[in-house]
Design a protein around this motif. Structure first.
Motif, PDB file in Angstrom:
ATOM      1  N   SER A 266       0.865  -1.182   0.000  1.00  0.00           N
ATOM      2  CA  SER A 266       0.000   0.000   0.000  1.00  0.00           C
ATOM      3  C   SER A 266       0.901   1.231   0.000  1.00  0.00           C
ATOM      4  CB  SER A 266      -0.905   0.002   1.239  1.00  0.00           C
ATOM      5  OG  SER A 266      -1.528   1.261   1.403  1.00  0.00           O
ATOM      6  N   PRO A 267       0.520   2.324  -0.661  1.00  0.00           N
ATOM      7  CA  PRO A 267       1.380   3.517  -0.672  1.00  0.00           C
ATOM      8  C   PRO A 267       1.504   4.205   0.678  1.00  0.00           C
ATOM      9  CG  PRO A 267      -0.725   3.993  -1.713  1.00  0.00           C
ATOM     10  CD  PRO A 267      -0.681   2.509  -1.468  1.00  0.00           C
ATOM     11  N   ASN A 268       0.781   3.730   1.690  1.00  0.00           N
ATOM     12  CA  ASN A 268       0.816   4.366   3.011  1.00  0.00           C
ATOM     13  C   ASN A 268       1.812   3.712   3.962  1.00  0.00           C
ATOM     14  OD1 ASN A 268      -1.461   5.928   2.137  1.00  0.00           O
ATOM     15  ND2 ASN A 268      -2.729   4.145   2.565  1.00  0.00           N
ATOM     16  N   VAL A 269       2.349   2.553   3.599  1.00  0.00           N
ATOM     17  CA  VAL A 269       3.245   1.810   4.487  1.00  0.00           C
ATOM     18  C   VAL A 269       4.494   1.447   3.698  1.00  0.00           C
ATOM     19  CG1 VAL A 269       3.466  -0.183   6.025  1.00  0.00           C
ATOM     20  CG2 VAL A 269       1.232   0.870   5.677  1.00  0.00           C
ATOM     21  N   ASP A 270       5.663   1.655   4.321  1.00  0.00           N
ATOM     22  CA  ASP A 270       6.928   1.388   3.638  1.00  0.00           C
ATOM     23  C   ASP A 270       7.385  -0.060   3.791  1.00  0.00           C
ATOM     24  OD1 ASP A 270       7.437   1.483   6.302  1.00  0.00           O
ATOM     25  OD2 ASP A 270       9.095   2.905   6.208  1.00  0.00           O
ATOM     26  N   GLU A 271       6.528  -0.931   4.274  1.00  0.00           N
ATOM     27  CA  GLU A 271       6.817  -2.350   4.399  1.00  0.00           C
ATOM     28  C   GLU A 271       5.646  -3.142   3.805  1.00  0.00           C
ATOM     29  OE1 GLU A 271       7.594  -3.403   8.383  1.00  0.00           O
ATOM     30  OE2 GLU A 271       9.333  -2.078   8.612  1.00  0.00           O
ATOM     31  N   PRO A 272       5.894  -4.348   3.333  1.00  0.00           N
ATOM     32  CA  PRO A 272       4.781  -5.126   2.768  1.00  0.00           C
ATOM     33  C   PRO A 272       3.748  -5.490   3.829  1.00  0.00           C
ATOM     34  CG  PRO A 272       6.776  -6.465   2.905  1.00  0.00           C
ATOM     35  CD  PRO A 272       7.186  -5.060   3.220  1.00  0.00           C
ATOM     36  N   LEU A 273       2.477  -5.348   3.471  1.00  0.00           N
ATOM     37  CA  LEU A 273       1.407  -5.717   4.397  1.00  0.00           C
ATOM     38  C   LEU A 273       1.339  -7.229   4.574  1.00  0.00           C
ATOM     39  CD1 LEU A 273      -1.378  -3.344   3.033  1.00  0.00           C
ATOM     40  CD2 LEU A 273       0.171  -2.937   4.944  1.00  0.00           C
ATOM     41  N   VAL A 274       1.619  -7.964   3.509  1.00  0.00           N
ATOM     42  CA  VAL A 274       1.614  -9.428   3.550  1.00  0.00           C
ATOM     43  C   VAL A 274       2.808  -9.916   2.735  1.00  0.00           C
ATOM     44  CG1 VAL A 274       0.358 -11.534   2.942  1.00  0.00           C
ATOM     45  CG2 VAL A 274      -0.899  -9.545   3.774  1.00  0.00           C
ATOM     46  N   LYS A 275       3.485 -10.937   3.250  1.00  0.00           N
ATOM     47  CA  LYS A 275       4.593 -11.573   2.536  1.00  0.00           C
ATOM     48  C   LYS A 275       4.411 -13.089   2.653  1.00  0.00           C
ATOM     49  CE  LYS A 275       8.813 -10.127   3.256  1.00  0.00           C
ATOM     50  NZ  LYS A 275      10.140  -9.951   3.901  1.00  0.00           N
TER      51      LYS A 275
ATOM     52  N   ALA B 251      -3.564   2.157   7.703  1.00  0.00           N
ATOM     53  CA  ALA B 251      -2.887   0.998   7.114  1.00  0.00           C
ATOM     54  C   ALA B 251      -1.692   0.571   7.958  1.00  0.00           C
ATOM     55  CB  ALA B 251      -2.444   1.329   5.685  1.00  0.00           C
ATOM     56  N   ARG B 252      -0.996   1.544   8.580  1.00  0.00           N
ATOM     57  CA  ARG B 252       0.146   1.211   9.427  1.00  0.00           C
ATOM     58  C   ARG B 252      -0.302   0.442  10.666  1.00  0.00           C
ATOM     59  NH1 ARG B 252       5.303   2.758   9.925  1.00  0.00           N
ATOM     60  NH2 ARG B 252       5.078   4.201   8.201  1.00  0.00           N
ATOM     61  N   GLU B 253      -1.419   0.851  11.262  1.00  0.00           N
ATOM     62  CA  GLU B 253      -1.921   0.146  12.443  1.00  0.00           C
ATOM     63  C   GLU B 253      -2.384  -1.267  12.079  1.00  0.00           C
ATOM     64  OE1 GLU B 253      -3.599   4.010  14.956  1.00  0.00           O
ATOM     65  OE2 GLU B 253      -4.938   2.788  13.751  1.00  0.00           O
ATOM     66  N   GLN B 254      -2.991  -1.420  10.906  1.00  0.00           N
ATOM     67  CA  GLN B 254      -3.377  -2.760  10.474  1.00  0.00           C
ATOM     68  C   GLN B 254      -2.150  -3.638  10.273  1.00  0.00           C
ATOM     69  OE1 GLN B 254      -5.832  -2.437   7.037  1.00  0.00           O
ATOM     70  NE2 GLN B 254      -7.384  -1.179   8.035  1.00  0.00           N
ATOM     71  N   MET B 255      -1.085  -3.058   9.707  1.00  0.00           N
ATOM     72  CA  MET B 255       0.141  -3.821   9.507  1.00  0.00           C
ATOM     73  C   MET B 255       0.767  -4.200  10.842  1.00  0.00           C
ATOM     74  SD  MET B 255       3.757  -3.552   9.337  1.00  0.00           S
ATOM     75  CE  MET B 255       4.061  -1.812   9.170  1.00  0.00           C
ATOM     76  N   GLU B 256       0.702  -3.290  11.841  1.00  0.00           N
ATOM     77  CA  GLU B 256       1.258  -3.602  13.156  1.00  0.00           C
ATOM     78  C   GLU B 256       0.479  -4.731  13.826  1.00  0.00           C
ATOM     79  OE1 GLU B 256       1.235   0.028  15.287  1.00  0.00           O
ATOM     80  OE2 GLU B 256       2.994   0.872  14.244  1.00  0.00           O
ATOM     81  N   GLU B 257      -0.846  -4.773  13.630  1.00  0.00           N
ATOM     82  CA  GLU B 257      -1.630  -5.859  14.206  1.00  0.00           C
ATOM     83  C   GLU B 257      -1.228  -7.208  13.617  1.00  0.00           C
ATOM     84  OE1 GLU B 257      -5.728  -5.094  13.742  1.00  0.00           O
ATOM     85  OE2 GLU B 257      -5.810  -3.535  15.286  1.00  0.00           O
TER      86      GLU B 257
END
Length: 522
Positions: free
Chosen positions: A237-246, A428-434
């Protein structure tokens, strides 16, 4: 038998005159809507016209294109043809959202756009350098080309409009129509988001997973799915500098990825000659695996009716009902082209039963019954739009353009109402942290099993580096490998700090372990 008495309309039982008038008007509108729906039922075909075998001895994949052409009408027959361009292939193809215009790009620099139904050429260019990918933008007036060095944007006449200097050696292009974002990735392992409406770069990330071999968008939530040379598939996502899913998809480079229209299933084609279908709603697990091909598949693509095309060697195979187990015993259709024609790209034409194939000798279109969407929404995408309608649509989409911050894994969170004051929409960052928080806890719990840091030794001689090298040889990305990479980076920082302090003239006094505890208390 006497018939049951008919129930009186509601407006006749009302005593109030004004209320009776309003109820009568509402009921008349309802009756008109019912009659109009009955008239349009004959135009709304709920099921597409798929090929069906008459008995068990017959198979649909044995039906050839010549037999289909002999059975269809003249207009459909004219849509299936071969465009031979042997000097500039292999070709990458891309259709507009309306399905009217086709853009082709030859690896040796040939770029052309034309109305593929009528055969009317719009423009033709020879760029005299390598062309890696082509992509239409919001309509058929602008398109992007990933050339040898940079990405260029051209207009409908083939004139250069803009050069994206920061995007170097890109091999994959895609466009998000509701956000006006041009997404590119390539050999430098960089991912770029470019807003073409204002000419601004929205985001640029380094994937750190080697060259990006393929990419596609999820039409449901606009999340980008990237396939890498180490066999992993990541979602961005353009809002997070790391992959949401790998997730690890193949044992080799991922040649192509494709997400179906509903955004629920992901198809991947790997250099290990396997094609897999994944459930990307919540579980991210493999649903089924198609039979291995003799040659590594180069392209996969979903149709509007959930048919899956697989291109391998000089063969195009189309599968049906592959979104759930068990796996089909035989493909839906199969077409073998000339032995010298190697498939490089394939895409289903929107709203048509046609599959476009780009290969080493040009372009071919195949008739695939049941591939197109029978009931299209003209307010969303109109395949018969006029020039005036195209201009109005461009203004409307610019006014209704979605911001990049609205791209999340679950787009329904945007319109969801918070019931409590403390509740708010998660970013999106909080979702990625979860998602990553449980992994961090497990990594902290497993610190006791990790090797000790040895910053006094060389980088390749430490226990962390040796174990990490063994992990990389296996080609499996797990939590322990990620933790080892963090420890290796920590060792390197400690080694650099020690070297810098020595250069500054700081000398550490040796203190024996027996009296070190007394020194700490001072």
């Amino acid at each position: 038998m006497s018939e049951a008495p008919k129930k009186k309309p509601a407006w006749k039982t009302a005593r109030n005159k004004e209320l009776r008038k309003d109820l009568k008007r509402v009921e008349s509108h309802t009756q008109e809507a019912k009659e109009a729906a009955k008239k349009t039922e004959m135009l709304l075909l709920e099921e597409q016209g798929f090929l069906e075998a008459e008995n068990e001895m017959e198979a649909t994949h044995k039906v050839t294109q010549e037999e289909i052409k002999a059975s269809v009408d003249i207009s459909t027959k004219k849509k299936a043809y071969d465009l031979k361009l042997p000097d500039f292939g292999p070709y990458d193809i891309n259709f507009t959202r309306t399905g009217r215009k086709l853009l082709i790009g030859g690896r040796k620099g040939h770029v052309a756009a034309f109305d593929w139904r009528e055969g009317r050429l719009q423009f033709e260019l020879n760029l005299n350098e390598t062309v890696r990918a082509v992509q239409w933008l919001h309509n058929d007036q602008y398109f992007a080309v990933a050339q040898k060095r940079n990405v260029f944007i051209y207009d409908h006449q083939g004139s250069e409009v803009h050069r994206l200097k920061q995007q170097i050696e890109m091999t994959n292009l895609d466009f998000l129509p509701y956000h006006y974002l041009l997404v590119s990735s390539g050999l430098t392992s960089m991912l770029f988001y470019q807003d073409v409406s204002i000419g601004k770069q929205v985001a640029a990330f380094k994937t750190r997973l080697g060259p990006t071999t393929s990419q596609c968008q999820n039409p449901y939530n606009a999340i980008m799915n990237l396939g890498h040379s180490n066999g992993t598939v990541t979602m961005w996502s353009p809002n997070v500098d790391e992959p949401l899913v790998k997730m690890l998809a193949h044992r080799g480079p991922v040649n192509d990825v494709s997400v179906d229209r509903s955004g629920r299933y992901l198809a991947t084609a790997g250099s290990d000659s396997s094609v897999k279908v994944w459930d990307i709603r919540n579980t991210y697990k493999e649903v089924l695996r198609l039979p291995r091909t003799k040659v590594a598949p180069q392209t996969v693509n979903w149709s509007d009716s959930n048919l899956l095309s697989v291109g391998h060697g000089n063969t195009i195979t189309v599968w049906k009902d592959v979104q759930s187990a068990p796996r089909p015993k035989q493909p839906y259709m199969q077409h073998n082209m000339h032995p010298d024609w190697k498939v490089s790209s394939a895409q289903f034409v929107p709203f048509e039963d046609i599959l476009g194939v780009g290969h080493s000798e040009g372009f071919s279109s195949l008739i695939i019954p049941g591939a197109g969407e029978a009931n299209f929404d003209a307010l969303e995408v109109n395949p018969y739009q006029t020039r005036h309608q195209r201009r109005e649509e461009e203004v409307r989409t610019l006014l209704q353009k979605l911001q990049p911050e609205m791209i999340t894994m679950d787009p329904e969170d945007i319109g969801r109402i918070a019931m409590d004051k403390d509740r708010r929409r998660k970013t999106a960052r909080e979702q990625m942290e979860e998602i990553t928080e449980p992994n961090k806890k497990r990594a902290q719990e497993s610190d006791d099993d990790m090797p000790e840091l040895q910053p006094h030794l060389a980088d390749e001689e430490t226990a962390v580096s040796k174990e990490l090298q063994k992990k990389k040889k296996k080609g499996v990305v797990d939590e322990r490998q990620m933790r080892l990479e963090q420890l290796q980076e920590r060792e390197r920082r400690m080694r650099e700090n020690k070297k810098r302090r020595l250069e500054e003239g700081y000398v550490e006094e040796y203190v024996s372990p027996a009296i070190s505890r007394f020194q700490q208390r001072q």
